[in-house]
Enzyme design. Structure first.
Site, PDB file in Angstrom:
ATOM      1  N   CYS A  38       0.849  -1.003  -0.052  1.00 26.97           N
ATOM      2  CA  CYS A  38       0.147  -0.144  -0.226  1.00 26.97           C
ATOM      3  C   CYS A  38       0.584   1.215   0.096  1.00 26.97           C
ATOM      4  O   CYS A  38       2.197   1.099   0.176  1.00 26.97           O
ATOM      5  CB  CYS A  38      -0.980  -0.095   1.209  1.00 26.97           C
ATOM      6  SG  CYS A  38      -1.417   1.374   1.775  1.00 26.97           S
ATOM      7  N   THR A  40       0.968   3.575   2.105  1.00 26.60           N
ATOM      8  CA  THR A  40       1.559   3.819   3.329  1.00 26.60           C
ATOM      9  C   THR A  40       2.663   3.186   3.513  1.00 26.60           C
ATOM     10  O   THR A  40       3.474   3.585   4.485  1.00 26.60           O
ATOM     11  CB  THR A  40       0.388   3.374   4.474  1.00 26.60           C
ATOM     12  OG1 THR A  40      -0.852   4.227   4.106  1.00 26.60           O
ATOM     13  CG2 THR A  40       0.851   3.949   5.678  1.00 26.60           C
ATOM     14  N   HIS A  43       5.483   5.004   2.056  1.00 28.25           N
ATOM     15  CA  HIS A  43       5.977   5.947   2.966  1.00 28.25           C
ATOM     16  C   HIS A  43       6.756   5.501   4.001  1.00 28.25           C
ATOM     17  O   HIS A  43       8.022   6.093   4.513  1.00 28.25           O
ATOM     18  CB  HIS A  43       4.612   6.709   3.596  1.00 28.25           C
ATOM     19  CG  HIS A  43       4.009   7.491   2.686  1.00 28.25           C
ATOM     20  ND1 HIS A  43       4.720   8.623   1.943  1.00 28.25           N
ATOM     21  CD2 HIS A  43       2.474   7.591   2.149  1.00 28.25           C
ATOM     22  CE1 HIS A  43       3.636   9.398   1.261  1.00 28.25           C
ATOM     23  NE2 HIS A  43       2.815   8.576   1.301  1.00 28.25           N
ATOM     24  N   GLU A  62      -2.783  -5.199   4.278  1.00 28.30           N
ATOM     25  CA  GLU A  62      -3.882  -5.786   3.106  1.00 28.30           C
ATOM     26  C   GLU A  62      -3.561  -7.319   3.015  1.00 28.30           C
ATOM     27  O   GLU A  62      -2.724  -7.345   2.384  1.00 28.30           O
ATOM     28  CB  GLU A  62      -3.918  -4.796   1.968  1.00 28.30           C
ATOM     29  CG  GLU A  62      -3.428  -3.514   1.889  1.00 28.30           C
ATOM     30  CD  GLU A  62      -3.551  -2.797   0.686  1.00 28.30           C
ATOM     31  OE1 GLU A  62      -3.471  -3.278  -0.402  1.00 28.30           O
ATOM     32  OE2 GLU A  62      -3.545  -1.563   0.617  1.00 28.30           O
ATOM     33  N   CYS A 105     -10.204   5.699  16.800  1.00 34.06           N
ATOM     34  CA  CYS A 105      -9.852   5.549  18.245  1.00 34.06           C
ATOM     35  C   CYS A 105      -8.556   6.811  18.242  1.00 34.06           C
ATOM     36  O   CYS A 105      -7.571   6.674  17.860  1.00 34.06           O
ATOM     37  CB  CYS A 105      -9.262   4.458  18.636  1.00 34.06           C
ATOM     38  SG  CYS A 105      -8.657   4.257  20.503  1.00 34.06           S
TER      39      CYS A 105
END
Ligand SMILES: [Zn+2]
Length: 350
Positions: A38, A40, A43, A62, A105
């Protein structure tokens, strides 16, 4: 011994043996089958998230796989069950949780970023994170359920209705999934994407894609909507120009749904928000109902997951796959096959 892919330092991933441990109370040990890479994860690979990610870290959120062992006190799951994981753990006590928004959260543990992820041959997770997969759904396609759940959540947050005109700015995996989910909700959709490869794939999926480098996107939207402007725009590009486009294409009372991660503040045409009474909606992650809807959409082919999978690589080649993804545009989704080397390692059997 089993294998795990670990992030050890910026631009460094290693595939190496990992210890396994028995699942504790309320936990389940999984054998991950396929794990998607992904944005992210990229990154993290770049070193952009070192403040949050504790190296050495196993990435991957994933995934699809099968239950191997079930810990004490876990009901309803048995070895062999096909599953995906909703990779969120929340505290149930913070203000967000108390309002019923556990998925955001304020002390969220995003499994695969804040704690060990799925890019390994054995993965122990709380049984509460498991989402059941239908037997008929191939596990490689099922690895697309998590990003599809993102898209389901985004389309829900934007409250897309049948007959609405929707512009998706950014045609990577999440953008295309949003376009497909919005279309399934009855919307007319246009995708704005710089990469020719990704535009072609969107067109092959029956979507219309525009190139913001060559096309006057706001003019095309005015023409498409009879000067009214779009009902909804999704900002999935993460770029300043993408924000400008998403704001500019919206008609009166249009909704801008912000999906991309913008690491720093952006200038936004707030006069346009005032003048057209626009609404800005943030959308982050998903809840269990989004995940279950995503399983159904991938299973029934509404999401043609096989078309979005550009390549499948074995666990040992995951580091090279991250390097390849640096190039960006010419791929959609790369999956890591965690089973490929399972029989080459001693003692892999549980
Ligand atoms: Zn909380």
């Amino acid at each position: 011994m089993t294998l795990a892919v670990r992030y050890t330092a910026a631009r460094t991933l290693t595939t190496a043996p990992a210890e396994t441990r028995s699942p504790g109370p309320g936990e389940v040990e999984l054998a991950p089958a396929y794990v998607g890479i992904c944005g992210t994860d990229l990154h993290i690979f770049h070193g952009d998230m070192d403040a949050r990610v504790a190296a050495p870290a196993v990435l991957g959120h994933e995934m699809s796989g099968r239950v191997m062992r079930v810990g004490p006190g876990v009901d309803g799951w048995a070895p062999g069950d096909a599953v995906t994981v909703m990779p969120l753990r929340w505290d149930d006590t913070c203000p967000a949780c108390l309002k019923g928004h556990q998925h955001i959260c304020q002390n969220l543990d995003f499994i695969g970023i804040d704690s060990p992820g799925a890019m390994q041959q054995r993965w122990t997770v709380p049984a509460s994170t498991l989402v059941r997969l239908p037997d008929a759904l191939a596990l490689d396609r099922a690895a697309l359920v998590e990003p599809t759940a993102v898209a389901v959540h985004d389309v829900g947050r934007a409250a897309v209705r049948e007959g609405e005109k929707v512009v998706v700015v950014g045609g990577g995996p999440v953008g295309v999934l949003i376009a497909l989910v919005a279309r399934a909700a009855g919307a007319e959709v246009r995708v704005v994407e710089l990469s020719a490869h990704r535009r072609l794939l969107a067109e092959e999926l029956g979507l219309t894609a525009w190139n913001p480098a060559d096309d006057d996107v706001p003019a095309l939207v005015r023409e498409w909507t009879g000067e009214a402007g779009a009902d909804v725009a999704f900002e999935v590009s993460g770029a300043a120009g993408g924000v400008d486009t998403a704001v500019e294409v919206l008609g009166v009372r249009g909704r801008l749904c912000l999906v991309a991660i913008h690491p720093r503040p952006r200038e936004v045409n707030l006069h346009r928000f005032f003048w057209r009474e626009l609404t800005l909606v943030g959308a982050r992650l998903y809840d269990r109902s989004d995940f279950e809807r995503a399983v159904a959409l991938v299973a029934d082919g509404t999401i043609p997951a096989d078309r979005l999978i550009s390549k499948v690589v074995p666990l040992t080649e995951a580091p090279a796959a991250f390097e390849a993804l640096e190039g960006g545009g010419d791929v959609m989704k790369i999956l890591v096959d965690c089973t490929a080397d399972a029989y080459d390692t001693e003692g892999a059997a549980v």
